[in-house]
Design a protein around this motif. Structure first.
Motif, PDB file in Angstrom:
ATOM      1  N   MET A   1     -33.582   0.337 132.710  1.00  0.00           N
ATOM      2  CA  MET A   1     -32.846   1.361 131.972  1.00  0.00           C
ATOM      3  C   MET A   1     -33.761   2.556 131.735  1.00  0.00           C
ATOM      4  SD  MET A   1     -29.802   1.651 130.294  1.00  0.00           S
ATOM      5  CE  MET A   1     -29.069   2.660 129.020  1.00  0.00           C
ATOM      6  N   GLN A   2     -33.283   3.738 132.064  1.00  0.00           N
ATOM      7  CA  GLN A   2     -34.057   4.958 131.882  1.00  0.00           C
ATOM      8  C   GLN A   2     -33.488   5.744 130.701  1.00  0.00           C
ATOM      9  OE1 GLN A   2     -33.476   6.711 135.745  1.00  0.00           O
ATOM     10  NE2 GLN A   2     -35.239   5.665 136.652  1.00  0.00           N
ATOM     11  N   PHE A   3     -34.393   6.248 129.864  1.00  0.00           N
ATOM     12  CA  PHE A   3     -34.005   7.045 128.711  1.00  0.00           C
ATOM     13  C   PHE A   3     -34.656   8.417 128.813  1.00  0.00           C
ATOM     14  CE2 PHE A   3     -33.746   2.649 127.357  1.00  0.00           C
ATOM     15  CZ  PHE A   3     -32.511   2.599 126.728  1.00  0.00           C
ATOM     16  N   GLY A   4     -33.893   9.442 128.454  1.00  0.00           N
ATOM     17  CA  GLY A   4     -34.455  10.774 128.527  1.00  0.00           C
ATOM     18  C   GLY A   4     -33.638  11.774 127.746  1.00  0.00           C
ATOM     19  N   ILE A   5     -33.931  13.030 127.975  1.00  0.00           N
ATOM     20  CA  ILE A   5     -33.222  14.128 127.314  1.00  0.00           C
ATOM     21  C   ILE A   5     -32.783  15.137 128.359  1.00  0.00           C
ATOM     22  CG2 ILE A   5     -34.394  13.876 125.091  1.00  0.00           C
ATOM     23  CD1 ILE A   5     -36.198  16.230 125.941  1.00  0.00           C
ATOM     24  N   PHE A   6     -31.729  15.866 128.013  1.00  0.00           N
ATOM     25  CA  PHE A   6     -31.337  16.991 128.853  1.00  0.00           C
ATOM     26  C   PHE A   6     -31.139  18.215 127.982  1.00  0.00           C
ATOM     27  CE2 PHE A   6     -27.254  15.331 127.526  1.00  0.00           C
ATOM     28  CZ  PHE A   6     -26.386  16.416 127.498  1.00  0.00           C
ATOM     29  N   THR A   7     -31.386  19.371 128.565  1.00  0.00           N
ATOM     30  CA  THR A   7     -31.256  20.629 127.854  1.00  0.00           C
ATOM     31  C   THR A   7     -30.282  21.528 128.591  1.00  0.00           C
ATOM     32  OG1 THR A   7     -32.439  22.594 127.053  1.00  0.00           O
ATOM     33  CG2 THR A   7     -33.259  21.582 129.071  1.00  0.00           C
ATOM     34  N   VAL A   8     -29.523  22.301 127.849  1.00  0.00           N
ATOM     35  CA  VAL A   8     -28.654  23.306 128.464  1.00  0.00           C
ATOM     36  C   VAL A   8     -29.298  24.685 128.406  1.00  0.00           C
ATOM     37  CG1 VAL A   8     -26.518  22.048 128.070  1.00  0.00           C
ATOM     38  CG2 VAL A   8     -27.344  23.634 126.317  1.00  0.00           C
ATOM     39  N   GLY A   9     -30.423  24.795 127.678  1.00  0.00           N
ATOM     40  CA  GLY A   9     -31.171  26.041 127.655  1.00  0.00           C
ATOM     41  C   GLY A   9     -30.467  27.191 126.972  1.00  0.00           C
ATOM     42  N   ASP A  10     -29.700  26.915 125.910  1.00  0.00           N
ATOM     43  CA  ASP A  10     -28.995  27.979 125.213  1.00  0.00           C
ATOM     44  C   ASP A  10     -29.939  28.757 124.305  1.00  0.00           C
ATOM     45  OD1 ASP A  10     -29.120  25.502 123.696  1.00  0.00           O
ATOM     46  OD2 ASP A  10     -27.920  26.515 122.164  1.00  0.00           O
ATOM     47  N   VAL A  11     -29.690  30.055 124.210  1.00  0.00           N
ATOM     48  CA  VAL A  11     -30.388  30.917 123.258  1.00  0.00           C
ATOM     49  C   VAL A  11     -29.404  31.195 122.126  1.00  0.00           C
ATOM     50  CG1 VAL A  11     -31.536  33.125 122.891  1.00  0.00           C
ATOM     51  CG2 VAL A  11     -31.777  31.942 125.089  1.00  0.00           C
ATOM     52  N   THR A  12     -29.590  30.508 121.011  1.00  0.00           N
ATOM     53  CA  THR A  12     -28.621  30.521 119.927  1.00  0.00           C
ATOM     54  C   THR A  12     -29.304  30.910 118.620  1.00  0.00           C
ATOM     55  OG1 THR A  12     -27.342  28.778 121.002  1.00  0.00           O
ATOM     56  CG2 THR A  12     -26.928  29.129 118.665  1.00  0.00           C
ATOM     57  N   VAL A  13     -28.620  31.674 117.808  1.00  0.00           N
ATOM     58  CA  VAL A  13     -29.138  32.067 116.500  1.00  0.00           C
ATOM     59  C   VAL A  13     -29.289  30.837 115.614  1.00  0.00           C
ATOM     60  CG1 VAL A  13     -28.629  33.364 114.387  1.00  0.00           C
ATOM     61  CG2 VAL A  13     -28.155  34.384 116.627  1.00  0.00           C
ATOM     62  N   ASP A  14     -30.429  30.735 114.957  1.00  0.00           N
ATOM     63  CA  ASP A  14     -30.627  29.702 113.950  1.00  0.00           C
ATOM     64  C   ASP A  14     -29.845  30.111 112.704  1.00  0.00           C
ATOM     65  OD1 ASP A  14     -31.515  28.109 111.827  1.00  0.00           O
ATOM     66  OD2 ASP A  14     -33.554  27.953 112.633  1.00  0.00           O
ATOM     67  N   PRO A  15     -28.790  29.372 112.341  1.00  0.00           N
ATOM     68  CA  PRO A  15     -27.946  29.812 111.232  1.00  0.00           C
ATOM     69  C   PRO A  15     -28.657  29.782 109.884  1.00  0.00           C
ATOM     70  CG  PRO A  15     -27.313  27.607 111.919  1.00  0.00           C
ATOM     71  CD  PRO A  15     -28.305  28.099 112.924  1.00  0.00           C
ATOM     72  N   THR A  16     -29.774  29.095 109.799  1.00  0.00           N
ATOM     73  CA  THR A  16     -30.485  29.028 108.516  1.00  0.00           C
ATOM     74  C   THR A  16     -31.454  30.183 108.327  1.00  0.00           C
ATOM     75  OG1 THR A  16     -32.333  27.681 109.347  1.00  0.00           O
ATOM     76  CG2 THR A  16     -30.340  26.515 108.617  1.00  0.00           C
ATOM     77  N   THR A  17     -31.794  30.869 109.429  1.00  0.00           N
ATOM     78  CA  THR A  17     -32.719  32.006 109.335  1.00  0.00           C
ATOM     79  C   THR A  17     -32.111  33.308 109.850  1.00  0.00           C
ATOM     80  OG1 THR A  17     -33.664  31.631 111.539  1.00  0.00           O
ATOM     81  CG2 THR A  17     -34.664  30.435 109.684  1.00  0.00           C
ATOM     82  N   GLY A  18     -31.025  33.215 110.635  1.00  0.00           N
ATOM     83  CA  GLY A  18     -30.423  34.404 111.229  1.00  0.00           C
ATOM     84  C   GLY A  18     -31.179  34.934 112.434  1.00  0.00           C
ATOM     85  N   ARG A  19     -32.165  34.198 112.921  1.00  0.00           N
ATOM     86  CA  ARG A  19     -32.982  34.659 114.037  1.00  0.00           C
ATOM     87  C   ARG A  19     -32.720  33.829 115.284  1.00  0.00           C
ATOM     88  NH1 ARG A  19     -37.566  33.567 116.816  1.00  0.00           N
ATOM     89  NH2 ARG A  19     -38.803  35.375 117.543  1.00  0.00           N
TER      90      ARG A  19
END
Length: 385
Positions: A1-19
């Motif tokens: 069994m292989q475990f890992g992560i995948f990313t979609v590479g989104d550039v999204t505003v951090d709603p807690t900082t607005g940046r």
């Protein structure tokens, strides 16, 4: 069994900082996340392919080639290679080159993508999405499997006496997954070739994906690649963890509520009930992930989405520490405990080479036995005469 992560590479505003991070910061963060994934003991890092804002991974081979130079063990994959809008010749050459640079630690997940405008940007018609996927992949297989290719199809100019370079490492092409969230035709395609099927089940209820995976398993067996249990299946997941559930929910809620993909829609509670998203303690992640086998059967690869919705890099790296230290060791043990004996392991380059060599030896042995039997028959006839 292989475990890992995948990313979609989104550039999204951090709603807690607005940046929002810059594109440069986001790209560098993805590299840091991949290195961290290897450091905490994960098996796979996968990146998507997008050609539109707010996403940055437009060139997966560039990113994965760079990461290959910084890592030693982790498998580098795509979580979508756009088979419909990329030229199969370029895919064949780019990923064979990456395969050499990474010493075989490469596989691909073919997909049609989820952004309609990308088709005309690359000169294609979205209404031809399925035929493009079918024809382009057939050509890709030809390019990897044969040194010289003559080809004529509907969607590109013909090829005459063409050789893609470099040739696949050790004469064995990268393992291919076919990713889908809705299309039975893609499950059929994966089964036909005996490839892997990745059901990215992160947004829809499990019942839909049970049907897709069962179709793939049935057709995998139909085409003679093995039993239903021996089909190669991967599934997705999303998690956010803290030591106790209340802290996890409180911290993640603003990110969920404002996420470009699912924000301003179902509540966090409804979404976690209906999809694989787990927001809670490490034990809750373990418990929910183990239920996937009840729905989908034994499978080979589990990928988690963790770096999305504006989460800062520091938080993502903390999440990976928890995943690697408290979740994955338990999942490895529990999944292995109930695994059927004939279920194959997750695909690796070494395993594919060994399988190819074993098939060649078996074929040679059969030919030798056939020749020996023929000689014995000839001798018997001679003596009879």
């Amino acid at each position: 069994m292989q475990f890992g992560i995948f990313t979609v590479g989104d550039v999204t505003v951090d709603p807690t900082t607005g940046r929002a991070p810059t594109e440069h910061e986001r790209i560098k963060a993805m590299v840091a996340i991949a290195r961290k994934a290897e450091a905490v003991g994960l098996d796979v890092f996968a990146t998507g392919e997008h050609h539109n804002p707010p996403f940055v991974p437009s060139s997966p081979t560039t990113m994965l080639g760079y990461i290959a130079a910084l890592t030693e063990r982790i498998i580098l994959s795509t979580s979508t290679t756009l088979i419909t809008t990329n030229d199969p010749v370029k895919i064949a050459e780019d990923y064979a080159m990456l395969q050499h640079l990474a010493d075989g630690r490469v596989d691909l997940m073919m997909g049609r993508g989820n952004t309609g405008p990308v088709y005309p940007w690359f000169g294609q018609d979205i209404r031809q999405g399925i035929p493009l996927a079918v024809e382009n992949y057939a050509l890709l297989r030809e390019l990897w499997n044969n040194d010289v290719v003559d080809w004529e199809g509907r969607f590109r100019t013909p090829l005459q006496g063409f050789t893609s370079t470099p040739r696949p490492l050790d004469g064995v092409a990268p393992f291919v997954w076919h990713g889908s969230i809705r299309s039975p035709e893609i499950a059929e395609q994966a089964a036909y070739y005996g490839d892997g099927f990745f059901a990215n089940n992160i947004f829809w209820p499990k019942e839909h994906f049970v049907r897709l995976i069962n179709l793939y398993r049935d057709r995998f067996e139909h085409y003679g690649h093995g039993t239903r249990d021996q089909a190669i299946v991967g599934v997705g997941g999303q998690v956010f963890m803290r030591a106790n559930s209340q802290d996890a929910v409180r911290e993640f809620r603003p990110y969920f509520d404002n996420a470009p993909v699912y924000g301003h829609g179902p509540s966090l509670e409804d979404f976690t009930e209906q999809t694989p998203l787990t927001v809670g303690s490490p034990q809750e992640v373990v418990d929910k992930t183990l239920t996937f086998r009840e729905s989908f059967g034994d499978y080979q690869r589990q990928l988690f989405l963790m770096d999305h919705a504006g989460l800062p890099l520091k938080t993502v790296l903390e999440q990976l520490d928890i995943l690697g230290e408290e979740v994955i060791p338990v999942l490895r043990k529990e999944f292995a405990a109930g695994r059927k004996a004939d279920v194959p392991a997750g695909p690796t380059h070494a395993a594919l080479v060994a399988k190819r060599d074993a098939a060649s030896e078996s074929e040679s042995a059969s030919e030798s036995e056939s020749a020996s039997a023929s000689a014995s028959a000839s001798e018997s006839v001679t003596r009879a005469l």
